[in-house]
Design a protein around this motif. Structure first.
Motif, PDB file in Angstrom:
ATOM      1  N   GLU A  32     103.004  70.871  74.455  1.00  0.00           N
ATOM      2  CA  GLU A  32     104.373  71.200  74.035  1.00  0.00           C
ATOM      3  C   GLU A  32     104.459  71.292  72.512  1.00  0.00           C
ATOM      4  O   GLU A  32     105.084  72.208  71.972  1.00  0.00           O
ATOM      5  CB  GLU A  32     105.332  70.124  74.556  1.00  0.00           C
ATOM      6  CG  GLU A  32     106.793  70.406  74.272  1.00  0.00           C
ATOM      7  CD  GLU A  32     107.701  69.327  74.839  1.00  0.00           C
ATOM      8  OE1 GLU A  32     108.755  69.092  74.228  1.00  0.00           O
ATOM      9  OE2 GLU A  32     107.366  68.733  75.874  1.00  0.00           O
TER      10      GLU A  32
ATOM     11  N   LYS B 173      97.850  59.358  84.824  1.00  0.00           N
ATOM     12  CA  LYS B 173      99.223  59.839  84.643  1.00  0.00           C
ATOM     13  C   LYS B 173      99.576  59.852  83.156  1.00  0.00           C
ATOM     14  O   LYS B 173     100.134  60.833  82.641  1.00  0.00           O
ATOM     15  CB  LYS B 173     100.184  58.956  85.420  1.00  0.00           C
ATOM     16  CG  LYS B 173     101.630  59.404  85.350  1.00  0.00           C
ATOM     17  CD  LYS B 173     102.503  58.496  86.211  1.00  0.00           C
ATOM     18  CE  LYS B 173     103.512  57.834  85.317  1.00  0.00           C
ATOM     19  NZ  LYS B 173     104.363  56.875  85.975  1.00  0.00           N
ATOM     20  N   ASP B 174      99.250  58.769  82.455  1.00  0.00           N
ATOM     21  CA  ASP B 174      99.516  58.708  81.016  1.00  0.00           C
ATOM     22  C   ASP B 174      98.745  59.795  80.261  1.00  0.00           C
ATOM     23  O   ASP B 174      99.272  60.407  79.324  1.00  0.00           O
ATOM     24  CB  ASP B 174      99.142  57.330  80.458  1.00  0.00           C
ATOM     25  CG  ASP B 174     100.078  56.230  80.951  1.00  0.00           C
ATOM     26  OD1 ASP B 174     101.191  56.568  81.420  1.00  0.00           O
ATOM     27  OD2 ASP B 174      99.688  55.050  80.868  1.00  0.00           O
TER      28      ASP B 174
ATOM     29  N   GLU C 287      97.515  55.241  87.008  1.00  0.00           N
ATOM     30  CA  GLU C 287      98.476  55.119  85.901  1.00  0.00           C
ATOM     31  C   GLU C 287      97.867  55.654  84.606  1.00  0.00           C
ATOM     32  O   GLU C 287      98.543  56.339  83.827  1.00  0.00           O
ATOM     33  CB  GLU C 287      98.922  53.661  85.725  1.00  0.00           C
ATOM     34  CG  GLU C 287      99.880  53.165  86.783  1.00  0.00           C
ATOM     35  CD  GLU C 287     101.200  53.925  86.779  1.00  0.00           C
ATOM     36  OE1 GLU C 287     101.743  54.212  85.686  1.00  0.00           O
ATOM     37  OE2 GLU C 287     101.696  54.246  87.873  1.00  0.00           O
ATOM     38  N   ASN C 288      96.581  55.332  84.375  1.00  0.00           N
ATOM     39  CA  ASN C 288      95.901  55.836  83.178  1.00  0.00           C
ATOM     40  C   ASN C 288      95.825  57.363  83.193  1.00  0.00           C
ATOM     41  O   ASN C 288      96.032  58.018  82.170  1.00  0.00           O
ATOM     42  CB  ASN C 288      94.491  55.243  83.063  1.00  0.00           C
ATOM     43  CG  ASN C 288      94.512  53.768  82.697  1.00  0.00           C
ATOM     44  OD1 ASN C 288      95.508  53.271  82.185  1.00  0.00           O
ATOM     45  ND2 ASN C 288      93.428  53.069  82.991  1.00  0.00           N
TER      46      ASN C 288
ATOM     47  N   VAL D 117      97.811  62.710  81.434  1.00  0.00           N
ATOM     48  CA  VAL D 117      98.450  64.001  81.714  1.00  0.00           C
ATOM     49  C   VAL D 117      99.720  64.148  80.884  1.00  0.00           C
ATOM     50  O   VAL D 117      99.974  65.207  80.312  1.00  0.00           O
ATOM     51  CB  VAL D 117      98.746  64.141  83.231  1.00  0.00           C
ATOM     52  CG1 VAL D 117      99.651  65.323  83.506  1.00  0.00           C
ATOM     53  CG2 VAL D 117      97.447  64.280  84.003  1.00  0.00           C
ATOM     54  N   ILE D 118     100.506  63.069  80.801  1.00  0.00           N
ATOM     55  CA  ILE D 118     101.731  63.114  79.994  1.00  0.00           C
ATOM     56  C   ILE D 118     101.387  63.387  78.538  1.00  0.00           C
ATOM     57  O   ILE D 118     102.013  64.227  77.879  1.00  0.00           O
ATOM     58  CB  ILE D 118     102.535  61.805  80.153  1.00  0.00           C
ATOM     59  CG1 ILE D 118     103.131  61.739  81.561  1.00  0.00           C
ATOM     60  CG2 ILE D 118     103.629  61.695  79.098  1.00  0.00           C
ATOM     61  CD1 ILE D 118     103.753  60.396  81.908  1.00  0.00           C
ATOM     62  N   ASN D 119     100.367  62.706  78.014  1.00  0.00           N
ATOM     63  CA  ASN D 119      99.946  62.924  76.628  1.00  0.00           C
ATOM     64  C   ASN D 119      99.464  64.355  76.423  1.00  0.00           C
ATOM     65  O   ASN D 119      99.767  64.986  75.412  1.00  0.00           O
ATOM     66  CB  ASN D 119      98.852  61.932  76.228  1.00  0.00           C
ATOM     67  CG  ASN D 119      99.389  60.532  76.052  1.00  0.00           C
ATOM     68  OD1 ASN D 119     100.581  60.337  75.847  1.00  0.00           O
ATOM     69  ND2 ASN D 119      98.513  59.546  76.143  1.00  0.00           N
ATOM     70  N   SER D 120      98.706  64.853  77.381  1.00  0.00           N
ATOM     71  CA  SER D 120      98.209  66.228  77.289  1.00  0.00           C
ATOM     72  C   SER D 120      99.364  67.215  77.278  1.00  0.00           C
ATOM     73  O   SER D 120      99.387  68.159  76.487  1.00  0.00           O
ATOM     74  CB  SER D 120      97.278  66.510  78.468  1.00  0.00           C
ATOM     75  OG  SER D 120      96.867  67.845  78.464  1.00  0.00           O
ATOM     76  N   ASN D 121     100.350  66.995  78.152  1.00  0.00           N
ATOM     77  CA  ASN D 121     101.523  67.867  78.184  1.00  0.00           C
ATOM     78  C   ASN D 121     102.303  67.798  76.879  1.00  0.00           C
ATOM     79  O   ASN D 121     102.802  68.805  76.388  1.00  0.00           O
ATOM     80  CB  ASN D 121     102.430  67.513  79.368  1.00  0.00           C
ATOM     81  CG  ASN D 121     101.855  67.976  80.683  1.00  0.00           C
ATOM     82  OD1 ASN D 121     100.986  68.836  80.721  1.00  0.00           O
ATOM     83  ND2 ASN D 121     102.344  67.412  81.775  1.00  0.00           N
ATOM     84  N   THR D 122     102.385  66.602  76.312  1.00  0.00           N
ATOM     85  CA  THR D 122     103.080  66.447  75.030  1.00  0.00           C
ATOM     86  C   THR D 122     102.356  67.223  73.943  1.00  0.00           C
ATOM     87  O   THR D 122     102.977  67.920  73.137  1.00  0.00           O
ATOM     88  CB  THR D 122     103.175  64.949  74.653  1.00  0.00           C
ATOM     89  OG1 THR D 122     103.877  64.260  75.679  1.00  0.00           O
ATOM     90  CG2 THR D 122     103.895  64.769  73.329  1.00  0.00           C
ATOM     91  N   HIS D 123     101.031  67.139  73.927  1.00  0.00           N
ATOM     92  CA  HIS D 123     100.250  67.896  72.937  1.00  0.00           C
ATOM     93  C   HIS D 123     100.441  69.396  73.131  1.00  0.00           C
ATOM     94  O   HIS D 123     100.616  70.143  72.160  1.00  0.00           O
ATOM     95  CB  HIS D 123      98.769  67.538  73.021  1.00  0.00           C
ATOM     96  CG  HIS D 123      98.446  66.170  72.525  1.00  0.00           C
ATOM     97  ND1 HIS D 123      98.757  65.731  71.265  1.00  0.00           N
ATOM     98  CD2 HIS D 123      97.823  65.121  73.125  1.00  0.00           C
ATOM     99  CE1 HIS D 123      98.361  64.492  71.097  1.00  0.00           C
ATOM    100  NE2 HIS D 123      97.788  64.088  72.222  1.00  0.00           N
TER     101      HIS D 123
END
Length: 87
Positions: free
Chosen positions: A33, A22-23, A19-20, A25-31
């Protein structure tokens, strides 16, 4: 040999780490973007600046042409005023 409680704890720890990750990766993708959006805005601004420079150059050239025409008109008017009729 591990007990079922130890295995359950280990699996829970692994799930939490997944889960950590995954979070993260999501944060990295947001950055990424957000960075992409910033580049897009910069490219748009650069394109607008290039168009503005082009228009400025054309306006300057047109102004120079108008000044040349005005000078030519003044010269013609002066020459016309200096024409002496043939007697």
């Amino acid at each position: 040999m591990a007990t079922s409680d130890q295995l359950l704890t280990a699996l829970t720890d692994i799930k939490d780490e997944i889960e950590n990750l995954k979070d993260a990766v999501i944060n990295s993708n947001t950055h990424l973007e957000n960075i992409t959006k910033m580049f897009t805005v910069l490219n748009m601004a650069q394109a607008r600046n290039a168009r503005a420079n082009d228009l400025n150059w054309k306006l300057s050239a047109t102004t120079d042409q108008m000044n040349t025409l005005k000078n030519n008109q003044n010269t013609l008017q002066e020459e016309e005023a200096n024409i002496q009729p043939i007697s």
